[in-house]
Design a protein around this motif. Structure first.
Motif, short mmCIF file in Angstrom:
data_model
loop_
_atom_site.label_atom_id
_atom_site.label_comp_id
_atom_site.label_asym_id
_atom_site.label_seq_id
_atom_site.Cartn_x
_atom_site.Cartn_y
_atom_site.Cartn_z
N PHE A 117 -4.20 1.05 17.47
CA PHE A 117 -3.28 1.04 16.33
C PHE A 117 -3.74 2.12 15.34
O PHE A 117 -4.44 1.82 14.36
N PRO A 118 -3.37 3.37 15.57
CA PRO A 118 -3.81 4.48 14.71
C PRO A 118 -3.43 4.23 13.26
O PRO A 118 -2.43 3.56 12.96
N PRO A 119 -4.24 4.75 12.34
CA PRO A 119 -3.94 4.55 10.91
C PRO A 119 -2.59 5.14 10.53
O PRO A 119 -2.14 6.12 11.12
N VAL A 120 -1.99 4.53 9.52
CA VAL A 120 -0.68 4.97 9.02
C VAL A 120 -0.87 5.47 7.60
O VAL A 120 -1.39 4.74 6.75
N GLU A 121 -0.46 6.70 7.33
CA GLU A 121 -0.58 7.25 5.98
C GLU A 121 0.55 6.71 5.10
O GLU A 121 1.72 6.85 5.42
N VAL A 122 0.13 6.11 4.00
CA VAL A 122 1.10 5.53 3.06
C VAL A 122 0.80 6.08 1.68
O VAL A 122 -0.34 6.03 1.21
#
Length: 411
Positions: A289-294
């Motif tokens: 689950f790769p990081p998600v940029e928010v």
């Protein structure tokens, strides 16, 4: 003993370069560890390396006042000093007072502190107080015993038998209130394992951070990819932020703020050991689950800054969690895992209690438990978890075992 540079790590980088620690450039640079006159490990910080080396040499040779002590005073026990203290003052007391003080010292204080007087620490005093309350001793009696012990310690400081009073800084009112913080339910190993079985793998990292690192839910949901929060190569986890959601206050609602009880952004003071198992779970989570940029507001450094945060934990739609969203999922998961229905006892915070009690069961030093939980004071740690601390076993029959040969089968 030794001189240590706290600005640089002892382990070199891949090219042999020195690696800076999180404390680089902050505070005094040189730390000297030594053993004081009571045999307790201590440390002292210095700005200059020469000053640190000179102090280290003085400690090694026994010249430093911190390590000097007459042999007779080094080994005096509390029971021995308490008897001297009482005998020196008994002439000024009435008959009732004489009997009461002798009885309280003999039946309560000597049993609580039977060893070397100088070795008594504030930690031991706090544990004695909180355990007494947990055992049902009336607060009025606990206060009476504590004030008597405090008076004896104060006299010992004046006499030079103690370097400092271990009772200083202890507030009985806080100790009395502390028992209300004791957790009513702590999950077992099987309870935690069942939780992992029912929670989707996407959120196993959150459970690992709760059960394996004692993070609160906002702190676990607010972790981001990169060295700001994780340094697996150094075995460090930096608890520097938590995820918040206040749509009426901030644009978009989501924001990062400092963890509970933290006033300034300081990775050095917010660093805890990264458990190897948690580190492996982190690496697996990154792959699956790769990081998600928010983009959100970061309030941790004082001046608000809007930046893109590579969150490691998001919803299936790639959004940060809100309080309501997480709570809704948690209710379903805890029911499937068979946890208690009362949310006061079976919230995410129960994983933090699980972490603490596992350390305590392994007889980890109370100060290390405090640091791992990031409690502001050791007193708070002891107040919350005193019921779970293993009691020191009283060894019986030691002399009898040694004298067995004299029995000759007669009894």
């Amino acid at each position: 003993m030794g001189v240590h540079d706290v600005w640089f790590k002892t382990k070199k980088g891949p090219n042999g370069q020195r690696l800076k620690t999180a404390k680089y450039g902050r505070g005094k640079r040189w730390r000297v560890t030594y053993t004081d006159a009571a045999g307790e490990p201590r440390e002292q910080m210095f700005e200059r390396e020469d000053d640190a080396k000179n102090f280290d040499a003085a400690c090694r040779t026994g010249i430093a006042p911190e390590v000097r002590l007459e042999h007779s005073e080094r080994n005096v026990t509390f029971p021995s000093y308490a008897d001297r203290w009482r005998e020196a003052r008994v002439i000024t007391w009435g008959i009732e007072t004489r009997g009461r003080i002798e009885s309280n010292i003999r039946l309560h204080l000597k049993l609580a502190f039977p060893g070397i007087f100088r070795a008594v620490t504030q930690t031991e005093v706090l544990m004695w107080l909180t355990r007494s309350l947990a055992d049902g001793v009336a607060p009025s009696s606990v206060r009476l015993y504590f004030e008597l012990f405090d008076a004896i310690c104060a006299a010992a400081v004046v006499d030079g038998a103690l370097p400092a009073n271990p009772c200083d800084g202890i507030k009985l009112s806080q100790v009395f209130r502390g028992l209300t913080r004791t957790p009513k339910w702590v999950p077992s190993d099987q309870d935690v394992i069942r939780l992992f079985e029912v929670v989707p793998e996407r959120y196993h990292l959150v459970l690992l951070l709760g059960a394996g690192e004692a993070l609160r839910i906002g702190e676990a949901l607010g972790v981001e990819d990169g060295p700001r929060c994780f340094e697996p190569e150094h075995g460090e986890l930096h608890v520097v932020q938590q995820l918040g959601y206040e749509p009426s206050e901030y644009e978009g609602g989501h924001h990062l703020r400092l963890p509970k009880g933290v006033r300034t952004f300081d990775p050095a003071s917010s660093t805890v050991d990264l458990d190897p198992m948690v580190a492996r779970g982190l690496a697996w989570h990154r792959q699956q689950f790769p990081p998600v940029e928010v983009e959100m507001l970061d309030l941790t450094a004082g001046r608000p800054v809007r930046r893109r945060v590579p969150l490691l934990v998001t919803t299936t739609h790639g959004n940060p969690f809100t309080d309501r969203t997480w709570s809704g999922e948690w209710v379903k998961w805890r029911r499937l895992a068979g946890w208690p229905e009362d949310p006061k006892h079976s919230g995410f915070h129960a994983l933090r209690h699980y972490f603490a009690t596992k350390l305590i069961a392994e007889r980890v030093d109370p100060k290390d438990v405090q640091r791992a939980l990031r409690h502001a004071t050791l007193q708070l740690t002891l107040e919350v978890y005193v019921h779970f601390w293993p009691r020191a076993e009283r060894r019986r029959g030691i002399v009898g075992e040694a004298l067995k040969p004299i029995i000759g089968g007669r009894w």
